[in-house]
Design an enzyme around this catalytic site. Sequence first.
Site, mmCIF file in Angstrom:
data_model
loop_
_atom_site.group_PDB
_atom_site.id
_atom_site.type_symbol
_atom_site.label_atom_id
_atom_site.label_comp_id
_atom_site.label_asym_id
_atom_site.label_seq_id
_atom_site.Cartn_x
_atom_site.Cartn_y
_atom_site.Cartn_z
ATOM 1 N N ASP A 170 24.771 -5.177 -45.566
ATOM 2 C CA ASP A 170 24.994 -6.349 -46.432
ATOM 3 C C ASP A 170 25.239 -5.983 -47.897
ATOM 4 O OD1 ASP A 170 22.385 -5.439 -46.617
ATOM 5 O OD2 ASP A 170 21.527 -7.428 -46.936
ATOM 6 N N GLU A 256 11.625 4.229 -48.757
ATOM 7 C CA GLU A 256 12.435 5.186 -49.510
ATOM 8 C C GLU A 256 11.554 6.316 -50.034
ATOM 9 O OE1 GLU A 256 12.333 1.925 -49.921
ATOM 10 O OE2 GLU A 256 14.373 1.094 -49.833
HETATM 11 C C1 UGA Z 1 15.671 -3.935 -48.377
HETATM 12 C C2 UGA Z 1 16.246 -2.531 -48.474
HETATM 13 O O1 UGA Z 1 17.471 -2.569 -49.207
HETATM 14 C C3 UGA Z 1 16.510 -2.015 -47.060
HETATM 15 O O2 UGA Z 1 17.111 -0.735 -47.122
HETATM 16 C C4 UGA Z 1 15.196 -1.967 -46.299
HETATM 17 O O3 UGA Z 1 15.399 -1.528 -44.971
HETATM 18 C C5 UGA Z 1 14.618 -3.362 -46.272
HETATM 19 O O4 UGA Z 1 14.494 -3.897 -47.591
HETATM 20 C C6 UGA Z 1 13.252 -3.402 -45.586
HETATM 21 O O5 UGA Z 1 12.450 -4.243 -45.966
HETATM 22 O O6 UGA Z 1 13.024 -2.628 -44.690
HETATM 23 P P1 UGA Z 1 16.888 -6.128 -47.317
HETATM 24 O O7 UGA Z 1 18.159 -6.689 -47.872
HETATM 25 O O8 UGA Z 1 15.647 -6.901 -47.522
HETATM 26 O O9 UGA Z 1 16.750 -4.658 -47.809
HETATM 27 O O10 UGA Z 1 17.021 -5.833 -45.742
HETATM 28 P P2 UGA Z 1 18.219 -6.144 -44.736
HETATM 29 O O11 UGA Z 1 19.526 -5.974 -45.420
HETATM 30 O O12 UGA Z 1 17.950 -7.426 -44.064
HETATM 31 O O13 UGA Z 1 18.037 -4.963 -43.669
HETATM 32 C C7 UGA Z 1 18.363 -3.629 -43.961
HETATM 33 C C8 UGA Z 1 19.297 -3.072 -42.880
HETATM 34 O O14 UGA Z 1 18.643 -3.142 -41.626
HETATM 35 C C9 UGA Z 1 20.601 -3.845 -42.747
HETATM 36 O O15 UGA Z 1 21.653 -2.939 -42.544
HETATM 37 C C10 UGA Z 1 20.372 -4.722 -41.523
HETATM 38 O O16 UGA Z 1 21.548 -5.003 -40.791
HETATM 39 C C11 UGA Z 1 19.420 -3.875 -40.701
HETATM 40 N N1 UGA Z 1 18.479 -4.673 -39.869
HETATM 41 C C12 UGA Z 1 17.783 -5.702 -40.401
HETATM 42 C C13 UGA Z 1 18.323 -4.354 -38.540
HETATM 43 O O17 UGA Z 1 18.947 -3.419 -38.035
HETATM 44 N N2 UGA Z 1 17.449 -5.105 -37.775
HETATM 45 C C14 UGA Z 1 16.763 -6.163 -38.269
HETATM 46 O O18 UGA Z 1 15.991 -6.811 -37.518
HETATM 47 C C15 UGA Z 1 16.933 -6.460 -39.626
HETATM 48 MN MN MN Z 2 20.056 -5.937 -47.449
#
Ligand code: UGA
Ligand code: MN
Length: 306
Positions: A170, A256
Site C-alpha cells: 500500500d 523493524e
Molecule cells: C505498518 C508497517 O508499515 C508495516 O510494515 C507493518 O507490517 C505493520 O505496520 C504492522 O503493524 O505489522 P500498516 O500500513 O499498518 O503498516 O500495515 P499494512 O499495510 O496493513 O500491512 C503491511 C503489509 O502486510 C502489507 O503489504 C499488507 O498487504 C500485508 N498484510 C497485511 C498481510 O499480508 N496480511 C494481513 O492480514 C495484513
Molecule cells: Mn501499510
Amino acid sequence: MKSLLFSRFLLLLPWVLIVIIVLDIDSSRAPLPALYPRGGGEGGSGGERPPAPRRRPEAVLPTIYAITPTYSRPVQKAELTRLANTFRQVSRLHWILVEDAAARSELVTRFVAGAGLPCTHLHVPTPRRYKRPGLPRATEQRNAGLAWLRQRHQHLPPPQPGVLFFADDDNTYSLELFQEMRTTRKVSVWPVGLVGGRRYERPVVENGKVVGWYTGWRADRPFAIDMAGFAVSLQVILSHPKAVFKRRGSQPGMQESDFLKQITTVEELEPKANNCTKVLVWHTRTEKVNLANEPKYHLDTVNIEV
Ligand code: UGA
Ligand code: MN
C-alpha cells in the site's frame, strides 16, 4: 537557377543528415517502451538497436529484491497494479510477492503472469491466532521471502550483488528510491513520509552517521524506522542466516527494530537520500472501500475481477 537550387540542396543535405542521426540516437536512449523492459536482461524489442555498450553497466547492477506481503481484499488488485507500474520501470528488480493465504489465489497468479517484470509468487497463511488488531502483520510472509532468497543463493556462486527491500503493497515508491538503495553496502536507511503520526520520520545524521531519530512515536525504539525505510544487502542476509521476523515477544511497531538489531548497529547504518533529508517513499494507507451498496447475491450478467 536550377544549379543554384541544386547547390543549395547539396549545402543543406549534410545538416539534414546530422539532424536525423541526432534524433535517432536520442530516441534509442529513451526508456524502453516495451512491456517487458528487462526480460532476462536482453530487452526483447527494439530489434534495430545495435548491441550498445551502455547495457554493460546494467549487467553488474546489483539486483533489487522487493519482498511484498499481500492479502486478499477489495483493493488488492489496485494496490498491486500501482506497485507493478512502479517496479516495471526499475532495472534489475525481482519482485517477491508473498500471499497471506493457504494457496496461491487465481487473481494474484493471473496478475503475476501479466505483470511484465521478474516475479516470484509465494504464499503462506498467517495463523489465525495472529490475525488480530494490534499484532504485527506479515511476519510469516516476510520470512517466507527471506527463506526463498537464502535458498536460491545457496546454489549460486558468491559474489551475487543484491539488495533486499521490504515493499508493503500500500506504500508509494519514487523511482529515485531504487537508485539510492542500489548502492547499499550493508544496511541503508532513509526518511519515510506520512508515518509515525508526523509528516515524516527520518534518521538524524551527523557527519555522515546516524546519531538518532526524528519521530513522533515511540522514540525509544532502537531503530525508530518503518519497514519502508531501510534496505539490506544480500550478503548481510546470507551471512546472518538466522535473522528473521519473530512472533514471540514482538510488539506493534517493533518488528523493524527486532529484525535490524539481529544484523546491524545504529553506528553502521548508511544514510541515503541526501543524508536522510529527502522523502522518497510514503507510508500511504488506502482507505477501506465503501461497499455498502454491493448486492448480497450476484446480480450482474457478467463476472468481473476487480
Ligand atoms: C505498518 C508497517 O508499515 C508495516 O510494515 C507493518 O507490517 C505493520 O505496520 C504492522 O503493524 O505489522 P500498516 O500500513 O499498518 O503498516 O500495515 P499494512 O499495510 O496493513 O500491512 C503491511 C503489509 O502486510 C502489507 O503489504 C499488507 O498487504 C500485508 N498484510 C497485511 C498481510 O499480508 N496480511 C494481513 O492480514 C495484513
Ligand atoms: Mn501499510
